[in-house]
Design a protein around this motif. Structure first.
Motif, PDB file in Angstrom:
ATOM      1  N   GLN A  20      88.872  26.449  60.020  1.00 55.17           N
ATOM      2  CA  GLN A  20      87.801  25.539  59.625  1.00 55.17           C
ATOM      3  C   GLN A  20      86.603  25.648  60.561  1.00 55.17           C
ATOM      4  O   GLN A  20      85.451  25.704  60.107  1.00 55.17           O
ATOM      5  N   VAL A  21      86.871  25.705  61.856  1.00 60.36           N
ATOM      6  CA  VAL A  21      85.784  25.842  62.828  1.00 60.36           C
ATOM      7  C   VAL A  21      85.083  27.189  62.649  1.00 60.36           C
ATOM      8  O   VAL A  21      83.857  27.269  62.700  1.00 60.36           O
ATOM      9  N   THR A  22      85.857  28.232  62.420  1.00 61.21           N
ATOM     10  CA  THR A  22      85.272  29.557  62.193  1.00 61.21           C
ATOM     11  C   THR A  22      84.341  29.525  60.988  1.00 61.21           C
ATOM     12  O   THR A  22      83.222  30.045  61.036  1.00 61.21           O
ATOM     13  N   PHE A  23      84.785  28.911  59.906  1.00 62.51           N
ATOM     14  CA  PHE A  23      83.979  28.836  58.689  1.00 62.51           C
ATOM     15  C   PHE A  23      82.666  28.099  58.942  1.00 62.51           C
ATOM     16  O   PHE A  23      81.588  28.590  58.608  1.00 62.51           O
ATOM     17  N   VAL A  24      82.750  26.934  59.558  1.00 66.00           N
ATOM     18  CA  VAL A  24      81.553  26.110  59.767  1.00 66.00           C
ATOM     19  C   VAL A  24      80.586  26.777  60.743  1.00 66.00           C
ATOM     20  O   VAL A  24      79.385  26.863  60.482  1.00 66.00           O
ATOM     21  N   VAL A  25      81.095  27.268  61.867  1.00 61.33           N
ATOM     22  CA  VAL A  25      80.217  27.876  62.872  1.00 61.33           C
ATOM     23  C   VAL A  25      79.595  29.161  62.331  1.00 61.33           C
ATOM     24  O   VAL A  25      78.413  29.434  62.588  1.00 61.33           O
ATOM     25  N   THR A  26      80.362  29.936  61.576  1.00 62.95           N
ATOM     26  CA  THR A  26      79.810  31.170  61.015  1.00 62.95           C
ATOM     27  C   THR A  26      78.677  30.856  60.044  1.00 62.95           C
ATOM     28  O   THR A  26      77.666  31.556  60.018  1.00 62.95           O
ATOM     29  N   ILE A  27      78.822  29.809  59.260  1.00 63.78           N
ATOM     30  CA  ILE A  27      77.750  29.457  58.327  1.00 63.78           C
ATOM     31  C   ILE A  27      76.540  28.908  59.084  1.00 63.78           C
ATOM     32  O   ILE A  27      75.401  29.274  58.792  1.00 63.78           O
ATOM     33  N   LEU A  28      76.785  28.041  60.067  1.00 70.43           N
ATOM     34  CA  LEU A  28      75.662  27.414  60.772  1.00 70.43           C
ATOM     35  C   LEU A  28      74.922  28.383  61.700  1.00 70.43           C
ATOM     36  O   LEU A  28      73.706  28.284  61.855  1.00 70.43           O
ATOM     37  N   GLY A  30      75.978  32.089  62.111  1.00 65.95           N
ATOM     38  CA  GLY A  30      76.007  33.478  61.649  1.00 65.95           C
ATOM     39  C   GLY A  30      75.045  33.774  60.514  1.00 65.95           C
ATOM     40  O   GLY A  30      74.384  34.810  60.512  1.00 65.95           O
ATOM     41  N   ALA A  31      74.973  32.882  59.538  1.00 62.39           N
ATOM     42  CA  ALA A  31      74.092  33.135  58.393  1.00 62.39           C
ATOM     43  C   ALA A  31      72.627  33.248  58.806  1.00 62.39           C
ATOM     44  O   ALA A  31      71.938  34.196  58.387  1.00 62.39           O
ATOM     45  N   PRO A  32      72.108  32.331  59.625  1.00 58.53           N
ATOM     46  CA  PRO A  32      70.724  32.518  60.080  1.00 58.53           C
ATOM     47  C   PRO A  32      70.542  33.786  60.914  1.00 58.53           C
ATOM     48  O   PRO A  32      69.498  34.439  60.843  1.00 58.53           O
ATOM     49  N   ARG A  49      71.629  45.148  50.317  1.00 55.91           N
ATOM     50  CA  ARG A  49      71.684  43.805  50.918  1.00 55.91           C
ATOM     51  C   ARG A  49      73.123  43.365  51.152  1.00 55.91           C
ATOM     52  O   ARG A  49      73.449  42.811  52.213  1.00 55.91           O
ATOM     53  N   ALA A  50      73.977  43.584  50.162  1.00 56.99           N
ATOM     54  CA  ALA A  50      75.385  43.210  50.296  1.00 56.99           C
ATOM     55  C   ALA A  50      76.063  44.024  51.394  1.00 56.99           C
ATOM     56  O   ALA A  50      76.819  43.483  52.214  1.00 56.99           O
ATOM     57  N   ASN A  51      75.784  45.316  51.427  1.00 60.20           N
ATOM     58  CA  ASN A  51      76.356  46.182  52.458  1.00 60.20           C
ATOM     59  C   ASN A  51      75.913  45.735  53.852  1.00 60.20           C
ATOM     60  O   ASN A  51      76.722  45.680  54.785  1.00 60.20           O
ATOM     61  N   PHE A  52      74.648  45.407  53.989  1.00 64.48           N
ATOM     62  CA  PHE A  52      74.137  44.936  55.276  1.00 64.48           C
ATOM     63  C   PHE A  52      74.810  43.627  55.687  1.00 64.48           C
ATOM     64  O   PHE A  52      75.222  43.458  56.837  1.00 64.48           O
ATOM     65  N   ALA A  53      74.918  42.690  54.745  1.00 60.52           N
ATOM     66  CA  ALA A  53      75.531  41.400  55.054  1.00 60.52           C
ATOM     67  C   ALA A  53      76.981  41.568  55.507  1.00 60.52           C
ATOM     68  O   ALA A  53      77.431  40.890  56.432  1.00 60.52           O
ATOM     69  N   ILE A  60      80.260  39.197  63.322  1.00 64.69           N
ATOM     70  CA  ILE A  60      79.925  37.823  63.692  1.00 64.69           C
ATOM     71  C   ILE A  60      81.106  36.907  63.390  1.00 64.69           C
ATOM     72  O   ILE A  60      81.490  36.070  64.203  1.00 64.69           O
ATOM     73  N   TRP A  61      81.706  37.071  62.208  1.00 64.95           N
ATOM     74  CA  TRP A  61      82.865  36.254  61.842  1.00 64.95           C
ATOM     75  C   TRP A  61      84.030  36.511  62.789  1.00 64.95           C
ATOM     76  O   TRP A  61      84.682  35.571  63.242  1.00 64.95           O
ATOM     77  N   LEU A  62      84.292  37.770  63.081  1.00 58.89           N
ATOM     78  CA  LEU A  62      85.409  38.114  63.968  1.00 58.89           C
ATOM     79  C   LEU A  62      85.198  37.525  65.371  1.00 58.89           C
ATOM     80  O   LEU A  62      86.121  36.950  65.965  1.00 58.89           O
ATOM     81  N   THR A  63      83.994  37.636  65.893  1.00 56.27           N
ATOM     82  CA  THR A  63      83.688  37.081  67.209  1.00 56.27           C
ATOM     83  C   THR A  63      83.861  35.564  67.214  1.00 56.27           C
ATOM     84  O   THR A  63      84.441  34.992  68.143  1.00 56.27           O
TER      85      THR A  63
END
Length: 96
Positions: A20-28, A30-32, A49-53, A60-63
């Motif tokens: 849950q923390v990974t999901f929230v922090v990655t969105i807050l 990682g996405a920007p 674009r998809a390949n880059f993302a 970023i998610w793994l970290t």
């Protein structure tokens, strides 16, 4: 009030909390970060674009995931150390 459907008492790291923390922090965070990094690359097609993302988002998610896991493990060890008495003298009961 309804009874809870399920409860857990994890013996080690609570992996549900870590995810849950990974999901929230990655969105807050990682996405920007991915959006900011995308301004430096030519992304003319949706495939690019998809390949880059994926190429930038996966590390970023793994970290974030590893950091959340290590934090939870560290905090769990601290809590376990606080619960254990330092010596046998500190476990004396009121019966004495």
């Amino acid at each position: 009030m309804a009874d809870p459907v399920a409860t857990t008492t994890p013996d080690g790291v609570d992996f549900g909390w870590v995810m849950q923390v990974t999901f929230v922090v990655t969105i807050l965070v990682g996405a920007p970060l991915v959006a900011l990094l995308s301004t430096t690359v030519e992304l003319s097609t949706w495939g690019a674009r998809a390949n880059f993302a994926i190429r930038v988002g996966a590390p970023i998610w793994l970290t974030t995931n590893v950091a959340a896991y290590l934090y939870a493990k560290y905090k769990r060890e601290d809590a376990a150390d606080d619960e254990q008495p330092d010596s046998a003298e500190s476990t004396a009961t009121d019966d004495e």
